[in-house]
Structures are given as structure tokens and as C-alpha cells.
Design a protein around this motif. Structure first.
Motif, mmCIF file in Angstrom:
data_model
loop_
_atom_site.group_PDB
_atom_site.id
_atom_site.type_symbol
_atom_site.label_atom_id
_atom_site.label_comp_id
_atom_site.label_asym_id
_atom_site.label_seq_id
_atom_site.Cartn_x
_atom_site.Cartn_y
_atom_site.Cartn_z
ATOM 1 N N LEU A 560 33.304 -18.632 -25.855
ATOM 2 C CA LEU A 560 31.906 -18.985 -25.602
ATOM 3 C C LEU A 560 31.774 -20.436 -25.161
ATOM 4 O O LEU A 560 30.979 -20.757 -24.257
ATOM 5 N N GLY A 561 32.552 -21.312 -25.799
ATOM 6 C CA GLY A 561 32.524 -22.711 -25.378
ATOM 7 C C GLY A 561 32.917 -22.866 -23.921
ATOM 8 O O GLY A 561 32.272 -23.601 -23.155
ATOM 9 N N LEU A 562 33.996 -22.175 -23.518
ATOM 10 C CA LEU A 562 34.437 -22.242 -22.116
ATOM 11 C C LEU A 562 33.388 -21.668 -21.170
ATOM 12 O O LEU A 562 33.110 -22.230 -20.106
ATOM 13 N N ILE A 563 32.803 -20.518 -21.540
ATOM 14 C CA ILE A 563 31.819 -19.866 -20.677
ATOM 15 C C ILE A 563 30.594 -20.753 -20.492
ATOM 16 O O ILE A 563 30.107 -20.955 -19.373
ATOM 17 N N TYR A 564 30.062 -21.287 -21.605
ATOM 18 C CA TYR A 564 28.875 -22.139 -21.510
ATOM 19 C C TYR A 564 29.172 -23.411 -20.708
ATOM 20 O O TYR A 564 28.302 -23.903 -19.971
ATOM 21 N N LYS A 565 30.396 -23.915 -20.833
ATOM 22 C CA LYS A 565 30.740 -25.151 -20.124
ATOM 23 C C LYS A 565 30.994 -24.906 -18.641
ATOM 24 O O LYS A 565 30.434 -25.596 -17.775
ATOM 25 N N GLU A 566 31.821 -23.907 -18.324
ATOM 26 C CA GLU A 566 32.269 -23.715 -16.943
ATOM 27 C C GLU A 566 31.293 -22.897 -16.106
ATOM 28 O O GLU A 566 31.034 -23.214 -14.952
ATOM 29 N N LYS A 567 30.767 -21.805 -16.697
ATOM 30 C CA LYS A 567 29.968 -20.873 -15.905
ATOM 31 C C LYS A 567 28.496 -21.238 -15.875
ATOM 32 O O LYS A 567 27.846 -21.205 -14.831
ATOM 33 N N PHE A 568 27.927 -21.606 -17.048
ATOM 34 C CA PHE A 568 26.482 -21.821 -17.131
ATOM 35 C C PHE A 568 26.089 -23.290 -17.199
ATOM 36 O O PHE A 568 24.894 -23.602 -17.178
ATOM 37 N N LYS A 569 27.072 -24.195 -17.312
ATOM 38 C CA LYS A 569 26.795 -25.633 -17.390
ATOM 39 C C LYS A 569 25.848 -25.968 -18.549
ATOM 40 O O LYS A 569 25.082 -26.918 -18.482
ATOM 41 N N GLU A 570 25.906 -25.161 -19.606
ATOM 42 C CA GLU A 570 25.103 -25.412 -20.815
ATOM 43 C C GLU A 570 25.949 -26.244 -21.769
ATOM 44 O O GLU A 570 26.574 -25.742 -22.709
#
Length: 851
Positions: A560-570
């Protein structure tokens, strides 16, 4: 005698009258009798049928107010109609009446038509064909009027309808040319002028000449006496002004539509009000006035059929003001009106999905995107756009589900005994309360069911003593249907309507996730269900099981950390996930990449002090790591880092292309362990699986693909593996060789087999073979090297189309070259060679071949 004389006189009079009404005689009585019969009998009934057909078209037509309305309310269909069939029986009847009038009452004498009603008959014929979407025959009818009845008072109508037909045939430029000439040469007015200019406006719209279309609609709205048409023309004008960006001009025109009030269909007035609200300027207009207008429209009882549109526009208004809670409420009100407008439904669902997405509530957003797709045409462009949005949420929804469930379980594990008992006592109380409510509903449903059964008496008689009562059919009772739906969702979840829907592999559609505790509730007894100790006994106590739950939760946090950082810029969400992970005693393999990602997030958020602390911690704690090298030498990031996972993967892929399968397998395993937790790991797994398959065959490949499909199910590589497992592996499963048929030209290979050869031996033999093949006449042959297994390598000759030629390969070689090729060979068809390589069953083939 008198009676006989009267009868004879009557007979003679009728005979003279019939003779005088001949279609072949140009007499006063003939002309007028045929004209009267045509107008007040046949054409009258034909016109009634035409009007009924137009009314049915209007009733079935649904205006799309999300786009510029067409001038004419007529929806073209793509339905194919066979000769002799019709899309609307009313238009068929109108056409038959027109044809009957022409056949029985036409007075074509010396090349001139003497019946003045024939032009009306041909116009009716053309209109009936036009509305039945048979435009070529309609064009013929209108052209015949222009050719035969040039002096008719209906000639302008015929010209206008001809150009309307030309437009339907996509001849817009021709229609514009002819209509401009008509307006220039003829002094037309009234309804003819309205029809001509409105048709010309539609032609300009079709060719994207918007400003000229507005001018023509202005003329048409003044010329027509039909208020419905005037309201439609004005509304289209307003839409066109909006399209050009002239909001003030658009509002003036919409005010004119509103002034018509009850003279026009109410939908035009409501739509005009809503279009004005769309043009609301947040900075300059009076927001309270707009809010009051929307409230009045909502509360007016006459506007109930249009509440879906009113609620939607109210939601848009509040969303523009930043009142998200009010906007969400009104979008949901709009959805609850059960609107027929699928575009409006999709718009509501999509906007709600976007709002939840912007609030980082991705699971809720995914639900709304699912609903959006159900309201859009399959595989349309808007559908594909939403599907891409939804697919991007799959991973985050999946890992959020794991994190949420495992967090709950771990929280129960860590609860003190007293607190845990209190928790489940409260939970059981809630279950009992719900069970009581459900029981009351079921009893009420049973009473209602009995009452309806008595009233309906389905399949029975109501006479005393002869009543054969049949229970009410299940689906006739809305209460039992609702109860059944709830029970289904409880047990199975929200599943798609498709084949094999009960299979566990299908999972729940949308956002439903499998919950073991939930599944258990559907199967346990009431005694267990209301016993707190039953639930306490189900809490895991085994250290291995608890450790597994914790590891899964931690890995979900990391992903989730990777997804929020890389994909959603959250970045804030990503930071919280990584921080929670590091506080949860994670595995060693997740600590360093999490700390490095936190360092990068601190930099992106401008938190310099935290970034410096994280950087120093990585350098001091992991001095020999790849991340420390990058932090000490930032230029490696901007340049090409040969030790980066991507660079190593690319180098390994080149080795795979060079058939260095053993090295690929060994290095892949090393990189998988080294970069465990990195997004590139599934790529290495897929490369390793392919290399295993090429070196060890089908079973090894199948095993690796299955592991990849299960372990990395939500990655692109995992989905690719699932596709291979479902669609490709079954086609490769057969080990049976195909018998060669000399009558069919199938590619064959000549194969030279080498056991545990040195690389120099293979290279030298291939060089010699290539030289020999150049001297072969009549055939273009080439060679290649294929690895068969760790101990066997093939050198293959390609380009032979016949088994007989392949078996006599040594005869193709010229005399001088025969001494150069001494290695033994065997022949195999291309199909069998593929089977041999897939299943590594060379010995089975050679035994079959030698026999």
C-alpha cells in the motif's frame, strides 16, 4: 309503371355518372369526383395513420440533453428490415393509402395530371417512407413531385422534404446548397419558412458551422406557429451559444424558453432552468438566488418526473461551492429516483467515485466505478476510460482488505481476556437484536403472503366448498423477494451473473472480500451463534498462525505504501503506511526498502529534518546496502545504475535470449531473494518460470506459473500467469506425437544431437554446417542452435517442407561437403519438435521414429 320508370331512370343516371367519372376523360365531374374521393377518403385516412406513426415515434424517442438536441425528434435505428417488412405499421398503412390514391385516382391524360390531389398523395408517400427510414424510396417520391408537378402549391414542401431526406443520407452540402437557393429564389413564409430554415440549421450543425445554425434557428423560431417547435428551436440555440462559450447570450435564449411556460413541453422549461444553473459563476453570481431557484424546482409537484435532473444539477451546484456533503446527498437523491437516463446515472456514479477517490477512499470509489460501468454501453469509449480507472484500484482495494481484516484479528489477539469477553458479549447482543428484527419481518411477510394468496387464488376457484388454493408465486411477493436477496448476499456475497458463479475462485464481485468469520456465521448453529465463547475459541492462538497473519498484514502495508507513493502520489497516506509497518515488527527484508521510501517521501513533502534523520539511519545501519550507495552517490540515480533491479533484469533477459537458461534460473533466484518486496520481483519470477520451462519442460513450467499466479495475483505478471494457466497450458498438455502425412506439405527439421558438448564444439559444427548449406541447390536452408535440456543441445536445419526430402538430407549435400558433416541426425516435423521441446520426451520420439 311509375315505379318501373323511376328504377330505369335511376339506373341510367348512375351509369352516366360512372361513365362520366372515368380516369381517362378530362371532364369537370371526373376531375372533381376523383379529387374528392382522394382527399376526403384515402388521403384523410393516410394522414391519420401518418400522424399516429409520428406520435409513436415521439413517445419512444428519448432526448439526450447532455448533447446538442437534434432539430427533429427522430431516432435512427440500425435495425435491418427485410423487403416487405416495416419498422412501424402506421407508416406502412399511410404508404398503402398513398399508393392506393395514386393507382385508383391518378388522371394522367396526355402527359398531364388532372387530379389536383396527386401531389398530396406523393408527399404522403414520401413522408411515410421517410419516417420509416427508407430514405432512397422517399427521395424518389419527392423528386417525382418536382419533376411532374412543378406548378403545385406544395412544391416548396416537396423541396424542403427532399433536402431533409438528403441530410439523412449524409448529403449535407447538397442540402445546404438547395435550401439556400430555395430561400433566395422563392418568397416563402409561415410554416414552410420555419421548416426550411430549421432543416438548413440542422445541415449546418451536421457540418459544424454553429454560428450560421444559430441564425437559421432564430428565423425558424419566429416563423413557426407551433409552440413546441419554437421551444425546441430556442433551447437548441441556447445549447449552441454555450458550446461557443457565450453564456450571457445562452441565458437570454433560455429565458425566452422559460417564458413560453405551459405552451411547450415542461421538460424544455426545466432543462432551460438547469442550463442557466450550469452557467452560474461562483465569483460573480448570487449563489443564494440560484439555491432558492433549485429549491423551488425541487418542491414543485409538477416537476416530479424531472427530479433526477434537478437533483443532479443541485449536486453539481453544491459541489462547485465546495459543499461536498450536500453534493453527495443530492447525487444519491438523483440515483434513487430510478431515472431512465443511463447517461445521468453514469454521471452520478462517476462523480461520486471521483469524489471518494479525491478523498483517498479508494474502496468506496471502486464501488461507484463498478456501478458507472453497469450504466454505460459495453466497450464504449467512456466505459473503457472508467474501466482503466477501476483496474488501477484493484491492488489498493485488495491490500486494504487484507490490512483491515488482519488488523482486526491481531487486535482481538492482543486484547486482555476481560476486554475480549466484553467485546463479544456486546457483539452477541447486537446479533440477537438483528435476529429478532428478522424474525418479525419474516412473520409479517408470512402474514402478507397468506393474505395475498387468499385474494389472488392462483390456480383455484373461489366458490364455497370447491376452493383449490395455490400459494402465491415467490416472485410475486416483494417482501419475500427482498428477504431472499438479503439471504443470498449474506451467504454468497455480491456475485456477478455468469457461468459457474458458485466457484470459490470467482470470489465476490466489486469490493466484497472473503471473510472466514462471515462465512462461519452462515453455517453455525443458533446456539453457537449466540455464544460469546464460541467466537473467543476461534481467535488464533498458534504462534505460527499469528506470525503468518502479521506477515501478511505487514506485506499489505508495504504494498500500500508503494501504491500510494508511486501510482496515486498520495504521499501522506504512503508515509502513514510505511510508518505503521516499521512499528509492527516487520520482517528484515521489508525494513530497509521501507525506510528508503520514507526518506524519499520526506523529501517530496519538504520535511527536510525527517529526511536527514532517515538518510543517516540508513547509512549507519546498512553501510553495505545498495540504498546506502545511492544516498552517498546521488549521481547514480540520474545516470545509469548498473546494479539497479531494472538494469539487472535487462541483462538477465539478454542471457535468456541467448539460451543461457541455467544461469538465468540461478541468478533469478538470487535477485528474488535480494530484492524481496520490490515491485520488480514478479518480473524475475516470470523470467525464471520461462527459463525453467525451456530447460526442464512442461511440468516445471506449469508449477512455476501456478506459483506466480497465486503469489503475485494482483500484479501484471500474476495476471499474465493466470491467463497462461487458464488458456495456454491446457493447449500444450498433450504429449501425443502427430503422424506425418507425405501428401501434406508440413515443415520438417533435420536435428543433430550433441550430449554435454563444449561451446566451441557447437560453434565449430554450426559454422561448418552453414558453409555446407550454402552449397545446397534448389533449397534455401539455414541452421540454428537450440538447448534441449542441461545436458543436450541441438543444431537444427530449417527450410525443408517434405518428410521424404528431410530423410534424404545427406543426398542434398554435394560430394565435396559430405565428409565435413559426419554427425548423426534424425528428422522431425515442426509440430512434433514443438511437442518434444515442451514435454522433453526425446527418447519416446526416437523409439517411435526408429520403429
Amino acid at each position: 309503371m311509375k315505379t318501373s320508370f323511376k328504377a330505369i331512370l335511376t339506373f341510367v343516371f348512375c351509369a352516366l355518372l360512372a361513365f362520366s367519372c372515368s380516369r381517362k376523360k378530362d371532364k369537370f365531374i371526373s376531375r372533381n369526383m376523383h379529387a374528392l374521393s382522394t382527399e376526403y377518403n384515402i388521403l384523410y385516412n393516410g394522414q391519420i395513420a401518418l400522424e399516429q406513426g409520428k406520435e409513436s415515434l415521439n413517445a419512444s424517442y428519448f432526448d439526450n440533453y447532455w448533447e446538442v438536441l437534434p432539430v427533429e425528434r427522430m431516432q435512427l435505428t440500425e435495425e435491418i428490415v427485410l423487403p416487405g417488412q416495416s419498422k412501424n405499421e402506421n407508416f406502412t398503412r399511410a404508404e398503402e393509402k398513398a399508393i392506393k390514391a395514386i393507382q385508383k385516382h391518378s388522371m394522367n391524360i396526355e402527359g398531364k395530371e388532372k387530379n389536383p390531389q396527386m401531389d398530396e398523395a406523393y408527399i404522403l408517400l414520401g413522408k411515410s417512407r421517410y419516417f420509416d427510414e427508407r430514405f432512397i424510396p422517399a427521395l424518389e417520391a419527392f423528386n417525382y413531385i418536382l419533376y411532374k408537378y412543378a406548378a403545385s402549391d406544395k412544391i416548396n414542401q416537396a423541396k424542403i422534404w427532399r433536402e431533409k431526406t438528403n441530410m439523412r443520407l449524409d448529403n449535407n452540402e447538397l442540402a445546404i446548397k438547395n435550401l439556400k437557393r430555395l430561400l433566395r429564389q422563392e418568397d416563402i413564409e409561415g410554416q414552410d419558412l420555419a421548416d426550411a430554415t430549421s432543416t438548413l440549421a440542422q445541415a449546418y450543425l451536421n457540418t459544424q458551422v454553429i454560428d450560421t445554425a444559430i441564425t437559421q434557428l432564430e428565423i425558424a423560431s419566429h416563423a413557426t406557429k407551433n409552440h413546441d417547435e419554437r421551444g425546441r428551436y430556442r433551447f437548441i440555440q441556447g445549447q449552441l451559444y454555450n458550446k461557443l462559450g457565450y453564456k450571457d447570450s445562452a441565458n437570454i435564449v433560455f429565458d425566452k424558453v422559460i417564458e413560453l411556460n405551459r405552451k411547450i413541453p415542461r421538460i424544455y422549461m426545466i432543462a432551460a432552468h438547469l442550463e442557466k444553473v450550469k452557467n452560474f459563476d461562483v465569483e460573480h453570481d448570487d449563489r443564494f438566488e440560484i439555491a432558492e431557484l433549485l429549491r423551488e424546482l425541487e418542491e414543485n409537484r409538477e416537476n416530479r418526473p424531472f427530479l433526477d435532473k434537478i437533483y443532479h444539477q443541485t449536486a453539481e451546484f453544491y459541489r462547485n461551492l465546495g459543499s461536498d456533503s450536500l453534493a453527495i446527498a443530492y447525487y444519491n437523491y438523483s440515483l434513487r429516483t430510478d431515472t431512465r437516463d443511463n447517461h445521468l446515472k453514469a454521471k452520478n456514479y462517476e462523480t461520486l467515485g471521483d469524489m471518494y477517490f479525491d478523498s483517498s477512499l479508494y474502496a468506496d470509489a471502486g464501488e461507484y466505478y463498478d456501478s458507472t460501468m453497469s450504466s454505460l454501453p459495453l466497450n464504449s469509449k467512456p466505459y473503457r476510460v472508467i474501466k482503466r480507472k477501476r483496474d488501477n484500484l484493484n491492488d489498493v482495494i485488495y491490500y486494504e482488505g487484507i490490512a483491515k481484516v488482519n488488523d482486526s484479528v491481531l487486535r482481538l489477539i492482543n486484547m486482555p481476556d476481560g476486554e475480549r469477553a466484553l467485546y463479544f458479549n456486546e457483539y452477541v447482543k447486537e446479533l440477537k437484536f438483528k435476529a429478532e428484527l428478522e424474525k418479525e419481518r419474516a412473520e409479517a411477510a408470512e402474514r402478507n403472503n397468506g393474505l395475498v394468496t387468499v385474494n389472488n387464488q392462483i390456480g383455484g376457484r373461489s366458490s364455497i366448498g370447491a376452493v383449490d388454493k395455490a400459494p402465491l408465486f415467490y416472485f410475486y411477493n416483494p417482501t419475500t423477494v427482498a428477504y431472499g436477496k438479503n439471504e443470498f448476499v449474506k451467504i454468497w456475497g455480491d456475485r456477478q451473473l455468469e457461468d459457474d458463479w458458485r466457484l470459490s475462485s470467482k470470489g465476490f464481485s466489486g469490493l466484497a472480500t472473503s471473510n472466514p468469520a462471515f462465512d462461519a456465521l452462515a453455517t453455525i448453529s443458533n446456539e453457537e451463534k449466540f455464544d460469546p465463547e464460541y467466537y473467543i475459541s476461534k481467535i488464533p492462538t498458534d504462534e505460527k498462525e499469528i506470525d503468518s497473519i502479521s506477515k501478511d498484514r505487514n506485506y499489505a502495508y508495504y504494498q500500500l505504501g508503494l501504491i500510494y507513493k508511486e501510482k496515486f502520489k498520495e504521499y501522506e497516506l504512503a508515509k502513514s503506511k510505511f510508518q505503521n509497518l516499521l512499528k509492527s515488527n516487520p520482517e528484515e527484508r521489508l525494513i530497509l526498502p521501507s525506510e528508503y521510501n520514507l526518506y524519499k517521501i520526506y523529501e517530496l513533502l519538504g520535511e527536510s529534518d525527517e529526511a536527514l534523520i532517515a538518510k543517516n539511519n540508513i547509512i549507519n545501519t546498512y553501510p553495505d546496502s545498495r540504498y546506502t550507495t545511492i544516498l552517498k552517490n546521488p549521481e547514480l540515480v540520474s545516470g545509469r545504475d548498473e546494479n539497479s533491479p531494472q538494469s539487472l533484469y535487462e541483462a538477465l533477459y539478454i542471457q535468456h535470449e541467448n539460451q543461457e537458461y541455467a544461469a538465468v534460473i540461478s541468478k533469478s533466484e538470487d535477485y528474488i531473494n535480494r530484492f524481496d518486496g520490490d515491485a520488480i520481483v514478479p518480473k524475475f519470477e516470470l523470467l525464471k518460470a520461462t527459463a525453467n520451462g525451456r530447460l526442464y519442460g512442461y511440468e516445471a513450467y506449469k508449477k512455476d506459473i501456478n506459483y506466480l499466479a497465486v503469489t503475485y495475483a494482483n500484479t501484471p505478471e500474476g495476471k499474465q500467469a493466470q491467463n497462461i494457466e487458464s488458456n495456454i497450458l491446457p493447449k500444450l498438455a498433450s504429449t501425443d506425437f502427430v503422424e506425418s502425412n507425405d501428401s501434406i506439405r508440413v515443415g520438417h527439421k533435420v536435428v543433430f544431437q550433441f550430449k554435454e558438448p563444449k561451446q566451441e564444439t557447437i560453434s565449430g559444427f554450426k559454422t561448418t554446417l552453414d558453409t555446407v548449406l550454402k552449397h545446397v541447390r534448389y533449397y534455401k536452408l539455414k541452421s540454428s542452435v537450440d538447448v534441449y535440456d542441461p545436458k543436450t543441445t541441438f543444431v537444427i536445419v530449417h527450410g525443408i517442407k517434405s518428410k521424404q526430402v528431410a530423410e534424404t538430407f545427406d543426398q542434398l549435400i554435394i560430394k565435396e561437403d559430405k565428409k565435413k558433416i559426419k554427425a548423426p541426425y534424425f528428422v522431425v516435423s515442426s509440430t512434433n519438435y514443438q511437442i518434444m521441446q515442451i514435454h522433453k520426451n526425446l527418447d519416446a520420439y526416437l523409439n517411435l521414429y526408429n520403429n
